[in-house]
Write a protein that holds these residues in place. Structure first.
Motif, mmCIF file in Angstrom:
data_model
loop_
_atom_site.group_PDB
_atom_site.id
_atom_site.type_symbol
_atom_site.label_atom_id
_atom_site.label_comp_id
_atom_site.label_asym_id
_atom_site.label_seq_id
_atom_site.Cartn_x
_atom_site.Cartn_y
_atom_site.Cartn_z
ATOM 1 N N CYS A 204 -34.010 -0.225 -51.200
ATOM 2 C CA CYS A 204 -34.748 1.031 -51.135
ATOM 3 C C CYS A 204 -36.088 0.899 -50.425
ATOM 4 N N CYS A 205 -36.058 0.187 -49.307
ATOM 5 C CA CYS A 205 -37.175 0.104 -48.385
ATOM 6 C C CYS A 205 -36.563 -0.046 -46.998
ATOM 7 N N GLN A 206 -37.378 0.036 -45.979
ATOM 8 C CA GLN A 206 -36.849 -0.048 -44.626
ATOM 9 C C GLN A 206 -36.296 -1.444 -44.339
ATOM 10 N N PRO A 207 -35.232 -1.525 -43.552
ATOM 11 C CA PRO A 207 -34.658 -2.843 -43.261
ATOM 12 C C PRO A 207 -35.630 -3.780 -42.559
ATOM 13 N N GLU A 208 -36.594 -3.215 -41.841
ATOM 14 C CA GLU A 208 -37.528 -4.037 -41.073
ATOM 15 C C GLU A 208 -38.371 -4.973 -41.929
ATOM 16 N N VAL A 209 -38.598 -4.637 -43.208
ATOM 17 C CA VAL A 209 -39.493 -5.452 -44.038
ATOM 18 C C VAL A 209 -38.743 -6.484 -44.887
ATOM 19 N N ILE A 210 -37.432 -6.475 -44.801
ATOM 20 C CA ILE A 210 -36.646 -7.309 -45.725
ATOM 21 C C ILE A 210 -36.460 -8.735 -45.227
ATOM 22 N N GLU A 211 -36.336 -8.921 -43.925
ATOM 23 C CA GLU A 211 -36.007 -10.251 -43.395
ATOM 24 C C GLU A 211 -37.023 -11.310 -43.824
ATOM 25 N N GLY A 232 -29.847 -11.138 -51.648
ATOM 26 C CA GLY A 232 -29.162 -10.046 -50.964
ATOM 27 C C GLY A 232 -30.102 -8.915 -50.624
ATOM 28 N N ALA A 233 -29.545 -7.870 -50.000
ATOM 29 C CA ALA A 233 -30.360 -6.734 -49.570
ATOM 30 C C ALA A 233 -29.510 -5.492 -49.427
ATOM 31 N N TYR A 234 -30.121 -4.349 -49.745
ATOM 32 C CA TYR A 234 -29.502 -3.053 -49.428
ATOM 33 C C TYR A 234 -30.625 -2.050 -49.184
ATOM 34 N N ALA A 235 -30.903 -1.863 -47.900
ATOM 35 C CA ALA A 235 -32.038 -1.045 -47.467
ATOM 36 C C ALA A 235 -31.703 0.438 -47.552
ATOM 37 N N ASN A 236 -32.741 1.268 -47.390
ATOM 38 C CA ASN A 236 -32.512 2.705 -47.272
ATOM 39 C C ASN A 236 -32.647 3.134 -45.810
ATOM 40 N N ALA A 237 -32.375 4.395 -45.563
ATOM 41 C CA ALA A 237 -32.473 4.937 -44.205
ATOM 42 C C ALA A 237 -33.635 5.910 -44.083
ATOM 43 N N PHE A 238 -34.626 5.771 -44.967
ATOM 44 C CA PHE A 238 -35.776 6.660 -44.958
ATOM 45 C C PHE A 238 -36.846 6.185 -43.975
ATOM 46 N N ALA A 239 -37.738 7.092 -43.619
ATOM 47 C CA ALA A 239 -38.991 6.703 -42.988
ATOM 48 C C ALA A 239 -39.838 5.976 -44.038
ATOM 49 N N PRO A 240 -40.885 5.267 -43.626
ATOM 50 C CA PRO A 240 -41.732 4.564 -44.600
ATOM 51 C C PRO A 240 -42.230 5.493 -45.700
ATOM 52 N N GLN A 241 -42.263 4.955 -46.932
ATOM 53 C CA GLN A 241 -42.663 5.746 -48.093
ATOM 54 C C GLN A 241 -44.072 5.349 -48.541
ATOM 55 N N PRO A 242 -44.994 6.302 -48.637
ATOM 56 C CA PRO A 242 -46.372 5.981 -49.005
ATOM 57 C C PRO A 242 -46.520 5.642 -50.486
ATOM 58 N N LYS A 243 -47.696 5.143 -50.831
ATOM 59 C CA LYS A 243 -47.944 4.702 -52.209
ATOM 60 C C LYS A 243 -47.885 5.855 -53.208
ATOM 61 N N ASP A 244 -48.168 7.074 -52.756
ATOM 62 C CA ASP A 244 -48.120 8.221 -53.665
ATOM 63 C C ASP A 244 -46.823 9.011 -53.501
ATOM 64 N N ALA A 245 -45.747 8.313 -53.085
ATOM 65 C CA ALA A 245 -44.446 8.968 -52.898
ATOM 66 C C ALA A 245 -44.035 9.678 -54.179
ATOM 67 N N THR A 246 -43.439 10.853 -54.014
ATOM 68 C CA THR A 246 -42.952 11.625 -55.157
ATOM 69 C C THR A 246 -41.447 11.775 -55.005
ATOM 70 N N CYS A 281 -28.583 1.513 -49.593
ATOM 71 C CA CYS A 281 -29.232 2.367 -50.580
ATOM 72 C C CYS A 281 -29.250 3.791 -50.027
ATOM 73 N N CYS A 282 -30.299 4.540 -50.307
ATOM 74 C CA CYS A 282 -30.356 5.960 -49.950
ATOM 75 C C CYS A 282 -30.105 6.204 -48.468
#
Length: 297
Positions: A204-211, A232-246, A281-282
């Motif tokens: 549940c984060c962008q694939p770019e930060v997982i490696e 392991g890993a299972y990324a989401n397909a969202f744009a980056p999510q900020p710290k105050d994500a709702t 993920c999402c």
């Protein structure tokens, strides 16, 4: 190296089947109004190559369904989520495993909302409802180390594996990979080794930060002689999510550039780092899982 294929995100597959879906209930609404759709999504993922399916219990928390409904229905909904997954495996005729989703108890991405004194109150009904059905316990989208360390003591004392999956900061560059709490990945891995988990994942984060997170994980596991712990890993397909994500205010936009083939390219990088558990993920639907299964198995 044998790769295990996970399923993908539940919510958009429910939407594809025209199941009832709105915020804040999110995927839990289908447990109330159209459980057959939940079972169908599980079956679709298995048909498309998923070897582990995840129970639709992610939104069975007060954050999504409200305190009153959780108090009345929490265990019942978790039990239903487990039964639907079990029936889907039976109908598929395949030997897929069931991972019991133990979500963030206080909302996705929001370590700042954690109430340390309420973990047992919220988690125990979910665990009790899922317990008859699951093969694996999966603490997923964990934003802070306190989440899995608070959950493990509540689990049944048996030999079922515990997988822990952390979500990473992805809205701004950081000197080193970190959880959304700000805690460094390296510290989280050390704590998970101490906790005795069976797998460490990132989701549940962008694939770019997982490696890079996987690289650090493998280094620590090797240094601590803990290479029996899978990664392991299972990324989401969202744009980056900020710290105050709702997470329950609306449906996030899905990236157009992250096609199944592009996602596969990331998955290959993860397996090159030693990951043996890969899924989505999402926003990562059945076509993505089909692509992973065809090329990684």
């Amino acid at each position: 190296m044998t790769i295990t294929i996970l399923d993908g995100g539940m919510s958009r597959e429910l939407m594809r089947l025209n199941a009832p879906f709105k915020q804040p209930e999110w995927s839990a609404l289908s447990l109330y109004e159209k459980p057959s759709a939940v079972q169908q999504v599980h079956e679709d993922f298995i048909t498309n190559g998923a070897e582990v399916i995840t129970t639709n219990s992610y939104a069975v928390v007060p954050f999504h369904i409200g305190e009153q409904r959780f108090s009345a229905d929490g265990k019942m909904l978790a039990d239903l989520a487990g039964r639907l997954a079990k029936q889907a495996v039976k109908n598929s005729g395949k030997s897929a495993k069931i991972a019991g989703s133990l979500p963030p108890m206080f909302g996705s991405y929001r370590a700042d909302l954690i109430q340390a004194n309420r973990f047992a109150e919220i988690a125990q009904p979910i665990i009790d409802g899922l317990a008859p059905y699951v093969d694996i316990w999966l603490c997923e989208t964990q934003s802070a180390i306190i989440e899995p360390t608070s959950i493990k003591p509540l689990l049944p004392k048996d030999d079922r594996p515990l997988w822990v999956s952390f979500t990473l900061t992805d809205d701004e560059p950081t000197p080193e990979p970190q959880l959304r709490s700000g805690e460094p990945v390296a510290l989280a891995i050390e704590k998970m080794v101490e906790l005795g988990v069976d797998a460490i994942l990132f989701n549940c984060c962008q694939p770019e930060v997982i490696e890079q997170a996987l690289s650090i994980t493998q280094s620590i596991l090797t240094a601590k002689n803990a290479t029996h712990i899978q990664t392991g890993a299972y990324a989401n397909a969202f744009a980056p999510q900020p710290k105050d994500a709702t997470a329950n205010d609306g449906l996030d936009e899905v990236r157009k550039d992250l096609t199944p083939e592009a996602y596969l390219a990331w998955a290959k990088k993860w397996t090159a780092q030693g990951a043996t558990i890969v899924g989505g993920c999402c926003g990562i639907g059945i076509e993505y899982i089909n692509t992973l299964a065809k090329h990684l198995k």
